[in-house]
Design a protein around this motif. Structure first.
Motif, PDB file in Angstrom:
ATOM      1  N   ILE A   1       0.838  -1.206   0.000  1.00 20.95           N
ATOM      2  CA  ILE A   1       0.000   0.000   0.000  1.00 20.95           C
ATOM      3  C   ILE A   1       0.872   1.255   0.000  1.00 20.95           C
ATOM      4  CG2 ILE A   1      -1.684   1.330   1.328  1.00 20.95           C
ATOM      5  CD1 ILE A   1      -2.802  -1.331   2.358  1.00 20.95           C
TER       6      ILE A   1
ATOM      7  N   LEU B   1       2.618   1.727  -3.354  1.00 20.21           N
ATOM      8  CA  LEU B   1       1.713   2.243  -4.386  1.00 20.21           C
ATOM      9  C   LEU B   1       1.536   3.750  -4.240  1.00 20.21           C
ATOM     10  CD1 LEU B   1      -1.122  -0.460  -4.542  1.00 20.21           C
ATOM     11  CD2 LEU B   1       0.656  -0.028  -6.236  1.00 20.21           C
ATOM     12  N   ALA B   2       1.438   4.216  -3.000  1.00 24.94           N
ATOM     13  CA  ALA B   2       1.333   5.659  -2.763  1.00 24.94           C
ATOM     14  C   ALA B   2       2.565   6.379  -3.296  1.00 24.94           C
ATOM     15  CB  ALA B   2       1.155   5.926  -1.272  1.00 24.94           C
TER      16      ALA B   2
ATOM     17  N   TYR C   1       0.440   8.608   6.599  1.00 23.15           N
ATOM     18  CA  TYR C   1      -0.237   7.390   7.044  1.00 23.15           C
ATOM     19  C   TYR C   1      -0.361   7.345   8.568  1.00 23.15           C
ATOM     20  CZ  TYR C   1       3.539   4.461   8.999  1.00 23.15           C
ATOM     21  OH  TYR C   1       4.522   3.933   9.795  1.00 23.15           O
TER      22      TYR C   1
ATOM     23  N   VAL D   1      -8.476   7.739   4.489  1.00 25.70           N
ATOM     24  CA  VAL D   1      -8.226   8.210   3.121  1.00 25.70           C
ATOM     25  C   VAL D   1      -8.316   9.730   3.060  1.00 25.70           C
ATOM     26  CG1 VAL D   1      -9.142   8.218   0.769  1.00 25.70           C
ATOM     27  CG2 VAL D   1      -8.983   6.070   2.038  1.00 25.70           C
TER      28      VAL D   1
ATOM     29  N   ALA E   1      -5.400  -4.254  -0.261  1.00 22.49           N
ATOM     30  CA  ALA E   1      -4.124  -3.955  -0.911  1.00 22.49           C
ATOM     31  C   ALA E   1      -4.094  -4.514  -2.329  1.00 22.49           C
ATOM     32  CB  ALA E   1      -2.971  -4.531  -0.089  1.00 22.49           C
TER      33      ALA E   1
ATOM     34  N   LEU F   1      -6.209  -2.381  -4.533  1.00 25.18           N
ATOM     35  CA  LEU F   1      -5.515  -1.132  -4.860  1.00 25.18           C
ATOM     36  C   LEU F   1      -4.521  -1.349  -5.998  1.00 25.18           C
ATOM     37  CD1 LEU F   1      -4.759   0.384  -1.334  1.00 25.18           C
ATOM     38  CD2 LEU F   1      -6.298   1.307  -3.064  1.00 25.18           C
TER      39      LEU F   1
ATOM     40  N   TYR G   1      -4.634   0.589  -9.448  1.00 24.33           N
ATOM     41  CA  TYR G   1      -3.473   1.352  -9.908  1.00 24.33           C
ATOM     42  C   TYR G   1      -3.122   0.973 -11.343  1.00 24.33           C
ATOM     43  CZ  TYR G   1       1.513   2.638 -10.184  1.00 24.33           C
ATOM     44  OH  TYR G   1       2.735   3.131 -10.578  1.00 24.33           O
TER      45      TYR G   1
ATOM     46  N   LEU H   1      -3.783  12.120  -4.454  1.00 25.07           N
ATOM     47  CA  LEU H   1      -4.077  10.695  -4.621  1.00 25.07           C
ATOM     48  C   LEU H   1      -3.040   9.838  -3.903  1.00 25.07           C
ATOM     49  CD1 LEU H   1      -6.013   8.725  -5.974  1.00 25.07           C
ATOM     50  CD2 LEU H   1      -4.547   8.765  -8.001  1.00 25.07           C
ATOM     51  N   SER H   2      -1.782  10.249  -3.967  1.00 23.77           N
ATOM     52  CA  SER H   2      -0.730   9.544  -3.241  1.00 23.77           C
ATOM     53  C   SER H   2      -0.997   9.566  -1.739  1.00 23.77           C
ATOM     54  CB  SER H   2       0.633  10.178  -3.546  1.00 23.77           C
ATOM     55  OG  SER H   2       1.665   9.597  -2.782  1.00 23.77           O
TER      56      SER H   2
ATOM     57  N   VAL I   1      -3.974   7.200  -0.757  1.00 24.62           N
ATOM     58  CA  VAL I   1      -3.569   5.787  -0.664  1.00 24.62           C
ATOM     59  C   VAL I   1      -2.704   5.568   0.573  1.00 24.62           C
ATOM     60  CG1 VAL I   1      -2.270   3.936  -1.807  1.00 24.62           C
ATOM     61  CG2 VAL I   1      -3.731   5.456  -3.156  1.00 24.62           C
TER      62      VAL I   1
ATOM     63  N   LEU J   1      -4.265   4.733   3.950  1.00 24.31           N
ATOM     64  CA  LEU J   1      -4.731   3.374   4.225  1.00 24.31           C
ATOM     65  C   LEU J   1      -3.652   2.492   4.856  1.00 24.31           C
ATOM     66  CD1 LEU J   1      -6.623   2.702   0.862  1.00 24.31           C
ATOM     67  CD2 LEU J   1      -7.672   3.058   3.098  1.00 24.31           C
TER      68      LEU J   1
END
Length: 361
Positions: A62, A65-66, A84, A114, A195, A198, A202, A242-243, A246, A249
């Protein structure tokens, strides 16, 4: 053939180079590389190690991805750590203060995480877009601010609850918890599936939507993207927000699946690990997944090194070597492919160019 070589050669070179560096480090420390590797692999089957690897890999995935969303725009979101942690803290406060039906309660907590992550990332996004402030500097500063804000929020006279020598938020009722998968070796976080979702989202965003195309194009060449009608400021803001969303989470698998509260001793450091995993996976969702599992394996199986007389800190050398090897390997292959392409173009130009005949007198 060239595309296959470009895709497979860098990770193969990286693995070989990293293995060589780690072997040298182990030999210097007086340990056998094979003994250390065997102990680490054997540790996977002991106790809860396998489940711990899966759970940690989900969190790393997760966070990575961010980071990868920012990397697509050539933005370095170092503030994931603060995003986070603050999101997990506020989400735990909201979750502990509410009593709602099971699914609704959990959904509200997740949406809170979020939203907080997105809002916190929105600050450097606006500074970057409208004042040209480097996101590296602003996110680093906001990491420190978020830590102070968390300490304020979970004080006993704010939203904190004193439990022994530790301070935490109010416990989240079972209706707000995210059920996991019980196994003989522990419980797998239910948010492992979040996850995975996501990762699919992505991939779809980048490869099947106009926004994904604009995001990638803006990262490759902001000038060309602007000439094509893409609003550069808007893309910077969306990418960072958006980063952050994510990233919000990343702390919830532990809050909703194990601790059911946020404490001052809650795990930290995931944000910086995520940056390394994103680099390791080259911003590809599948590559990031492999990188997250590898990183989690090195983290959790390191416990076995003490049993064979190898310093556990050798794992840090292994992790650093892997990231360094990936960066070096991809750069080597990129330069090789560029040189090969230049040679092919030059060869074609020579083949199509014919000498002109001199006129006959």
């Amino acid at each position: 053939m060239a595309r296959i070589r470009t895709a497979l050669l860098p990770p193969v070179l990286a693995i070989l180079f990293a293995a060589a560096l780690c072997a040298v480090a182990l030999v210097i420390s007086g340990a056998s590389p094979l003994t250390a590797l065997g102990a680490m692999v054997g540790q996977v089957g002991q106790g809860t190690t396998a489940v711990d690897i899966i759970n940690s890999a989900a969190i790393y995935y997760i966070v990575a991805l961010a980071a990868a969303i920012g990397f697509q725009m050539k933005l370095f979101n170092i503030g994931i750590e603060g995003q986070y942690r603050l999101a997990a803290c506020v989400a735990a406060i909201v979750g502990g203060a509410l009593v709602l039906p099971p699914v609704v309660h959990t959904t509200v907590i997740i949406l809170t995480g979020v939203l907080v992550g997105a809002v916190w990332a929105g600050i450097p996004a606006l500074l970057k877009a409208y004042r040209g402030v480097s996101e590296v500097i602003s996110t680093i500063m906001l990491n420190a601010v978020s830590l102070g804000l968390i300490a304020f929020l979970i004080r006993p006279d704010s939203f904190g609850v004193l439990q022994g020598n530790n301070i935490s938020t109010a416990p989240i009722e079972p209706s707000g918890q995210f059920p996991g998968i019980p196994t003989g070796a522990g419980t797998i976080f239910g948010m492992v599936f979040v996850a995975a979702a996501l990762g699919l989202g992505y991939w779809f965003l980048l490869n099947r939507t106009r926004f994904g195309f604009e995001l990638t194009a803006s990262g490759e060449s902001p000038t060309a993207a602007t000439a094509g009608g893409v609003n550069a400021k808007r893309m910077v803001i969306i990418a960072l927000v958006l980063s952050g969303a994510v990233a919000g989470l990343a702390g919830l698998p532990e809050v909703l699946g194990r601790d059911f509260a946020y404490t001052l001793t809650s795990p930290q450091g995931y944000g910086f690990t995520g940056l390394a995993v994103a680099l390791l996976g080259r911003n590809n969702p599948v590559g990031i997944a492999f990188g997250a599992v590898l990183w989690a394996f090195l983290d959790k199986s390191a416990l076995a090194l003490d049993n064979v007389g190898v310093p556990r800190d050798i794992v840090l050398i292994m992790q650093g070597s892997v990231v360094l090897s990936v960066v070096v390997a991809y750069e080597i292959v990129r330069r090789y492919e560029l040189a090969a392409e230049q040679r092919r173009v030059a060869s074609q130009l020579r083949g199509t160019t014919t000498p002109q005949k001199e006129p006959v007198a």
